[in-house]
Design an enzyme around this catalytic site. Structure first.
Site, PDB file in Angstrom:
ATOM      1  N   ASP A   1      -6.328   5.229  -4.360  1.00 55.10           N
ATOM      2  CA  ASP A   1      -6.469   6.295  -3.368  1.00 55.10           C
ATOM      3  C   ASP A   1      -5.857   5.802  -2.056  1.00 55.10           C
ATOM      4  O   ASP A   1      -5.157   4.789  -2.039  1.00 55.10           O
ATOM      5  CB  ASP A   1      -7.938   6.746  -3.230  1.00 55.10           C
ATOM      6  CG  ASP A   1      -8.829   5.668  -2.635  1.00 55.10           C
ATOM      7  OD1 ASP A   1      -8.312   4.621  -2.193  1.00 55.10           O
ATOM      8  OD2 ASP A   1     -10.059   5.874  -2.603  1.00 55.10           O
TER       9      ASP A   1
ATOM     10  N   ILE B   1       0.864  -1.177   0.000  1.00 54.52           N
ATOM     11  CA  ILE B   1       0.000   0.000   0.000  1.00 54.52           C
ATOM     12  C   ILE B   1       0.900   1.225   0.000  1.00 54.52           C
ATOM     13  O   ILE B   1       1.739   1.373   0.897  1.00 54.52           O
ATOM     14  CB  ILE B   1      -0.901   0.023   1.270  1.00 54.52           C
ATOM     15  CG1 ILE B   1      -1.688  -1.285   1.399  1.00 54.52           C
ATOM     16  CG2 ILE B   1      -1.819   1.233   1.261  1.00 54.52           C
ATOM     17  CD1 ILE B   1      -2.648  -1.562   0.265  1.00 54.52           C
TER      18      ILE B   1
ATOM     19  N   GLY C   1      -7.073   4.338   0.453  1.00 54.15           N
ATOM     20  CA  GLY C   1      -7.627   3.119   1.030  1.00 54.15           C
ATOM     21  C   GLY C   1      -7.052   1.861   0.394  1.00 54.15           C
ATOM     22  O   GLY C   1      -6.186   1.917  -0.490  1.00 54.15           O
TER      23      GLY C   1
ATOM     24  N   THR D   1      -4.423  -2.839 -10.702  1.00 54.69           N
ATOM     25  CA  THR D   1      -5.278  -3.920 -11.202  1.00 54.69           C
ATOM     26  C   THR D   1      -5.452  -4.948 -10.091  1.00 54.69           C
ATOM     27  O   THR D   1      -4.505  -5.263  -9.358  1.00 54.69           O
ATOM     28  CB  THR D   1      -4.737  -4.513 -12.516  1.00 54.69           C
ATOM     29  OG1 THR D   1      -5.494  -5.672 -12.839  1.00 54.69           O
ATOM     30  CG2 THR D   1      -3.275  -4.856 -12.445  1.00 54.69           C
ATOM     31  N   HIS D   2      -6.688  -5.432  -9.956  1.00 52.06           N
ATOM     32  CA  HIS D   2      -7.054  -6.257  -8.800  1.00 52.06           C
ATOM     33  C   HIS D   2      -7.870  -7.468  -9.270  1.00 52.06           C
ATOM     34  O   HIS D   2      -8.777  -7.316 -10.090  1.00 52.06           O
ATOM     35  CB  HIS D   2      -7.880  -5.407  -7.827  1.00 52.06           C
ATOM     36  CG  HIS D   2      -8.228  -6.137  -6.573  1.00 52.06           C
ATOM     37  ND1 HIS D   2      -7.301  -6.360  -5.569  1.00 52.06           N
ATOM     38  CD2 HIS D   2      -9.385  -6.723  -6.174  1.00 52.06           C
ATOM     39  CE1 HIS D   2      -7.895  -7.047  -4.592  1.00 52.06           C
ATOM     40  NE2 HIS D   2      -9.145  -7.280  -4.935  1.00 52.06           N
TER      41      HIS D   2
HETATM   42  C1  GAR Z   1      -2.680 -10.046 -10.441  1.00 56.06           C
HETATM   43  O1  GAR Z   1      -3.786 -10.908 -10.414  1.00 56.06           O
HETATM   44  C2  GAR Z   1      -2.999  -8.783  -9.690  1.00 56.06           C
HETATM   45  O2  GAR Z   1      -4.303  -8.338  -9.837  1.00 56.06           O
HETATM   46  C3  GAR Z   1      -2.736  -9.200  -8.273  1.00 56.06           C
HETATM   47  O3  GAR Z   1      -1.528  -9.907  -8.372  1.00 56.06           O
HETATM   48  C4  GAR Z   1      -1.518 -10.603  -9.624  1.00 56.06           C
HETATM   49  C5  GAR Z   1      -0.178 -10.357 -10.277  1.00 56.06           C
HETATM   50  O4  GAR Z   1       0.047 -11.269 -11.308  1.00 56.06           O
HETATM   51  N1  GAR Z   1      -2.672  -8.089  -7.398  1.00 56.06           N
HETATM   52  C6  GAR Z   1      -3.260  -8.070  -6.209  1.00 56.06           C
HETATM   53  O5  GAR Z   1      -3.803  -9.034  -5.720  1.00 56.06           O
HETATM   54  C7  GAR Z   1      -3.157  -6.755  -5.483  1.00 56.06           C
HETATM   55  N2  GAR Z   1      -4.101  -6.700  -4.415  1.00 56.06           N
HETATM   56  P1  GAR Z   1       1.418 -11.287 -12.130  1.00 56.06           P
HETATM   57  O6  GAR Z   1       2.579 -11.264 -11.121  1.00 56.06           O
HETATM   58  O7  GAR Z   1       1.364 -12.525 -12.936  1.00 56.06           O
HETATM   59  O8  GAR Z   1       1.449 -10.044 -13.000  1.00 56.06           O
END
Ligand code: GAR
Length: 203
Positions: free
Chosen positions: A148, A99, A150, A115-116
């Site tokens: 943001d 964060i 949060g 991206t989540h």
């Molecule tokens: C992705 O699914 C991304 O959304 C997530 O980590 C993965 C990274 O994949 N992020 C989170 O969970 C953040 N809260 P990668 O290392 O194969 O690009």
């Protein structure tokens, strides 16, 4: 007549903590000269495997680890400075599992996206896929949003659904989400470029 190519591309700094398949997808998209953005550097909070996607292409990388700083605020200030060195139009958190604090938000707020792997506001946090499976939802997905102060609470830019299959475990579901997430990220970044490159500050 061939389509006009963009004269200058938006500058992106990518932040990651893991294998970086989302970063790799963005890098592949930039191979098309018509794609309106380029990755100028990739940073991490650790010596992450994903940094190799950048080094293989001769792109600069940086590591800004929390443990190398006296406290979280000092880390946040250093991270802001490390990112600023590359003068990005847009900062993309793509699997960055930290964060960020007020220094990064102050410098890049509104131009920092994340991206989540869930349909926010459902399942924020570090275990979104596991949490969705535990909740037994039939559909989850991916979200790209503005960061943001949060935890995964900023304005949503785009979302795409992924059905949970019978027998899915965390790994299989996450992999299917990431297939969708890569496309969603590439599309969303391209859509954001006009907004983030209309800043008044001259380079
Ligand atoms: C992705 O699914 C991304 O959304 C997530 O980590 C993965 C990274 O994949 N992020 C989170 O969970 C953040 N809260 P990668 O290392 O194969 O690009």
């Amino acid at each position: 007549m061939p389509a006009a190519l963009p004269t200058s591309r938006a500058r992106i700094v990518v932040l990651l903590s893991g294998t970086g398949s989302l970063c790799a997808a963005l890098l592949e998209a930039t191979d098309d000269p018509a794609y309106p953005a380029e990755v100028v550097a990739v940073g991490s909070d650790r010596r992450a495997e994903g940094l190799q996607h950048a080094t293989r292409r001769g792109l600069p990388t940086f590591v800004c680890a929390v443990g190398d700083h006296p406290d979280r605020a000092a880390w946040d200030r250093r991270l802001a400075a490390d990112i600023a060195e590359y003068d990005p139009d847009l900062v993309v958190s793509a699997g960055f599992m930290k964060i960020v604090g007020p220094a990064v938000l102050g410098a890049f707020g509104g131009r920092l996206i994340n991206t989540h792997p869930a349909l926010l506001p459902a399942f924020p946090g570090a275990h979104a896929v596991r949490d969705a499976l535990a909740a037994g939802v039939p559909v989850t997905g991916a979200t790209v949003h503005v960061v943001d102060a949060g935890v995964d609470t900023g304005p949503v830019l785009s979302q795409r659904e992924v059905a949970v299959a019978p027998g899915d475990d965390e790994a299989s579901l996450h992999e299917r989400i990431k297939e969708v997430e890569r496309e969603l990220l590439v599309e969303t970044v391209a859509r954001l470029v006009p907004a983030v490159t209309s800043r008044e500050s001259p380079r």
